[in-house]
Design a protein around this motif. Structure first.
Motif, mmCIF file in Angstrom:
data_model
loop_
_atom_site.group_PDB
_atom_site.id
_atom_site.type_symbol
_atom_site.label_atom_id
_atom_site.label_comp_id
_atom_site.label_asym_id
_atom_site.label_seq_id
_atom_site.Cartn_x
_atom_site.Cartn_y
_atom_site.Cartn_z
ATOM 1 N N ILE A 179 0.841 -1.207 0.000
ATOM 2 C CA ILE A 179 0.000 0.000 0.000
ATOM 3 C C ILE A 179 0.876 1.257 0.000
ATOM 4 N N GLY A 180 0.742 2.064 -1.061
ATOM 5 C CA GLY A 180 1.549 3.290 -1.185
ATOM 6 C C GLY A 180 2.887 2.981 -1.829
ATOM 7 N N ILE A 181 2.885 2.790 -3.150
ATOM 8 C CA ILE A 181 4.059 2.201 -3.826
ATOM 9 C C ILE A 181 5.154 3.188 -4.186
ATOM 10 N N GLY A 182 4.826 4.486 -4.337
ATOM 11 C CA GLY A 182 5.850 5.454 -4.764
ATOM 12 C C GLY A 182 6.443 5.048 -6.109
ATOM 13 N N SER A 183 7.737 4.737 -6.102
ATOM 14 C CA SER A 183 8.418 4.320 -7.348
ATOM 15 C C SER A 183 8.245 2.825 -7.628
ATOM 16 N N ILE A 227 -0.572 -0.694 -4.755
ATOM 17 C CA ILE A 227 -1.594 0.346 -4.981
ATOM 18 C C ILE A 227 -1.082 1.703 -4.504
ATOM 19 N N ASP A 228 -1.612 2.746 -5.121
ATOM 20 C CA ASP A 228 -1.282 4.105 -4.693
ATOM 21 C C ASP A 228 -2.392 5.024 -5.150
ATOM 22 N N ILE A 229 -2.580 6.099 -4.410
ATOM 23 C CA ILE A 229 -3.607 7.082 -4.777
ATOM 24 C C ILE A 229 -3.092 8.024 -5.873
ATOM 25 N N SER A 232 -5.555 3.269 -6.264
ATOM 26 C CA SER A 232 -6.542 3.018 -5.219
ATOM 27 C C SER A 232 -6.280 3.923 -4.022
ATOM 28 N N ASN A 233 -7.347 4.491 -3.498
ATOM 29 C CA ASN A 233 -7.262 5.222 -2.236
ATOM 30 C C ASN A 233 -7.369 4.167 -1.131
ATOM 31 N N LEU A 234 -6.273 3.841 -0.510
ATOM 32 C CA LEU A 234 -6.197 2.706 0.423
ATOM 33 C C LEU A 234 -6.920 1.497 -0.190
ATOM 34 N N PHE A 235 -7.902 0.923 0.513
ATOM 35 C CA PHE A 235 -8.473 -0.344 0.031
ATOM 36 C C PHE A 235 -9.635 -0.159 -0.958
ATOM 37 N N SER A 240 3.156 -1.904 4.145
ATOM 38 C CA SER A 240 3.045 -0.490 3.789
ATOM 39 C C SER A 240 4.156 0.334 4.436
ATOM 40 N N ASN A 241 4.694 1.222 3.634
ATOM 41 C CA ASN A 241 5.539 2.303 4.143
ATOM 42 C C ASN A 241 4.721 3.559 3.875
ATOM 43 N N PRO A 242 3.770 3.848 4.789
ATOM 44 C CA PRO A 242 2.818 4.928 4.487
ATOM 45 C C PRO A 242 3.420 6.301 4.818
ATOM 46 N N LEU A 275 2.101 14.365 -0.342
ATOM 47 C CA LEU A 275 1.208 13.195 -0.326
ATOM 48 C C LEU A 275 1.939 11.946 0.178
ATOM 49 N N ALA A 276 3.250 11.920 -0.001
ATOM 50 C CA ALA A 276 4.038 10.751 0.412
ATOM 51 C C ALA A 276 4.576 10.903 1.835
ATOM 52 N N LEU A 277 4.405 12.098 2.398
ATOM 53 C CA LEU A 277 5.018 12.364 3.706
ATOM 54 C C LEU A 277 3.994 12.550 4.812
HETATM 55 C C1 LIG Z 1 6.221 7.150 2.170
HETATM 56 S S1 LIG Z 1 5.694 6.909 0.513
HETATM 57 C C2 LIG Z 1 6.298 5.275 0.238
HETATM 58 C C3 LIG Z 1 6.690 4.995 -1.183
HETATM 59 C C4 LIG Z 1 7.392 3.651 -1.424
HETATM 60 N N1 LIG Z 1 6.612 2.535 -0.932
HETATM 61 C C5 LIG Z 1 8.762 3.633 -0.787
HETATM 62 O O1 LIG Z 1 8.919 2.995 0.267
HETATM 63 O O2 LIG Z 1 9.694 4.258 -1.322
HETATM 64 C C6 LIG Z 1 3.966 6.714 0.726
HETATM 65 C C7 LIG Z 1 3.141 6.507 -0.529
HETATM 66 O O3 LIG Z 1 1.759 6.415 -0.129
HETATM 67 C C8 LIG Z 1 0.961 7.020 -1.128
HETATM 68 N N2 LIG Z 1 -0.341 7.372 -0.555
HETATM 69 C C9 LIG Z 1 -0.672 8.481 0.164
HETATM 70 N N3 LIG Z 1 -1.970 8.452 0.489
HETATM 71 C C10 LIG Z 1 -2.486 7.303 -0.025
HETATM 72 C C11 LIG Z 1 -3.791 6.713 -0.029
HETATM 73 N N4 LIG Z 1 -4.821 7.304 0.578
HETATM 74 N N5 LIG Z 1 -3.961 5.546 -0.664
HETATM 75 C C12 LIG Z 1 -2.906 4.932 -1.290
HETATM 76 N N6 LIG Z 1 -1.665 5.442 -1.326
HETATM 77 C C13 LIG Z 1 -1.453 6.611 -0.693
HETATM 78 C C14 LIG Z 1 1.780 8.200 -1.605
HETATM 79 O O4 LIG Z 1 1.374 8.628 -2.882
HETATM 80 C C15 LIG Z 1 3.204 7.615 -1.567
HETATM 81 O O5 LIG Z 1 3.549 7.075 -2.817
#
Ligand SMILES: C[S@@+](CC[C@H](N)C(=O)[O-])C[C@H]1O[C@@H](n2cnc3c(N)ncnc32)[C@H](O)[C@@H]1O
Length: 284
Positions: free
Chosen positions: A122-126, A145-147, A172-175, A189-191, A213-215
């Motif tokens: 959950i929250g894939i980034g790159s 998945i990622d939003i 996907s927004n979370l699930f 997840s690394n949220p 959004l990633a922080l």
């Molecule tokens: C801390 S980053 C982690 C990225 C990657 N997994 C890594 O470890 O390098 C968090 C990720 O969560 C995504 N994210 C934020 N809100 C989200 C949501 N509601 N649903 C899914 N993904 C979300 C962000 O877009 C971001 O890519």
């Protein structure tokens, strides 16, 4: 201009920039621009650099002087021995996250050696976590998945480069886009986990260039741990593992969130510096 002159300019412009070693970075940037080894730069101070390369070098030095991360400038970051394409709009994968990935790979090898399993990231980034696990564990079907549209497109680009057939990515927004009958043995997840009010105090290259959004983990940084711990139970198989990367000061809180949600054998794992880095637990 000569290499020597360019390095002098680079050194001058980068001196005083936060977390930058001016000489080391000037040499690195010039070696990339000239497409040579760093050692070539060291031993050819008198060599002439053509106008186009000089311009390119100076342009990159100026971007770096404004705090732009080197990984965004060159669109690459090495993670788990893989060169990932990265660009502004997606988080640059961090070395700390390799600990999480290595733990999961080891867990899979020990517990599912001869079994095909599904994993949700959950929250894939790159795509760093999803793709590193998929590359190392061919018995795992990974859904990431990622939003963020940008995260999905960058991850797909990295997937194409690695040519793996056991990974897919979905917006996907979370699930929200997970089907009611999809089940996973592992959810990772690394949220986003930084407190909203702390973001303004982060170092410049992070707060000005990496996506909030990633922080942004909400008021107390724990928003995503609460939401994911609550909802993941609907998608984990019995005895399935939920595993997170956490901030160094979040071990106790995330452990409590997971325990309160009914996860068992919840534990915190430290990184090489002795700081809390991972929390995991199992669905009853
Ligand atoms: C801390 S980053 C982690 C990225 C990657 N997994 C890594 O470890 O390098 C968090 C990720 O969560 C995504 N994210 C934020 N809100 C989200 C949501 N509601 N649903 C899914 N993904 C979300 C962000 O877009 C971001 O890519």
């Amino acid at each position: 201009m000569e290499i020597r002159q360019l390095l002098e300019i680079g050194n001058k412009k980068l001196t005083g920039v936060e977390f930058v070693d001016p000489i080391k970075e000037s040499i690195f940037i010039l070696s990339k621009v000239l497409d040579v080894d760093k050692s070539f730069v060291y031993i050819n101070f008198d060599k002439w650099v053509n106008e186009k390369q000089t311009e390119k070098f100076l342009e990159i030095i100026d971007r770096r002087a404004l705090g732009e991360p080197i990984s965004y400038i060159f669109n690459t970051k090495e993670f788990m021995g893989i060169d990932f394409f990265v660009e502004k709009g997606v988080l640059i994968p961090r070395w700390e996250t390799e600990i999480l990935v290595e733990y999961i790979i080891d867990y899979i090898e020990k517990n599912f050696k001869d079994e095909d399993i599904n994993l949700l990231d959950i929250g894939i980034g790159s795509g760093a976590i999803s793709l590193s696990i998929a590359k190392n564990c061919k018995n795992v079907e990974v859904l990431g998945i990622d939003i963020s549209n940008r995260a999905i497109s960058v991850s797909n680009k990295n997937l194409d480069r690695l040519a793996l057939d056991n990974v897919s990515f979905r917006k996907s927004n979370l699930f929200e886009s997970i089907k009611s009958d999809e089940r996973f043995s592992i959810i990772v997840s690394n949220p986003p986990y930084i407190k909203t009010e702390v973001i303004k105090d982060l170092q410049r290259d992070v707060k000005e260039f990496e996506p909030s959004l990633a922080l942004d983990g909400g008021m107390d940084g724990l928003l995503f741990y609460r939401k994911i711990s609550k909802d993941s139970k609907n998608y984990l198989l019995d005895k399935g593992m939920l595993i997170y990367e956490i901030g160094f000061d979040q071990g106790k809180s995330v452990k409590k969130i997971m325990s309160d949600e009914g996860f068992k054998d919840v534990k915190v794992i430290k990184d090489l510096q002795g700081l809390d880095r991972i929390v995991l637990g199992f669905k009853k």
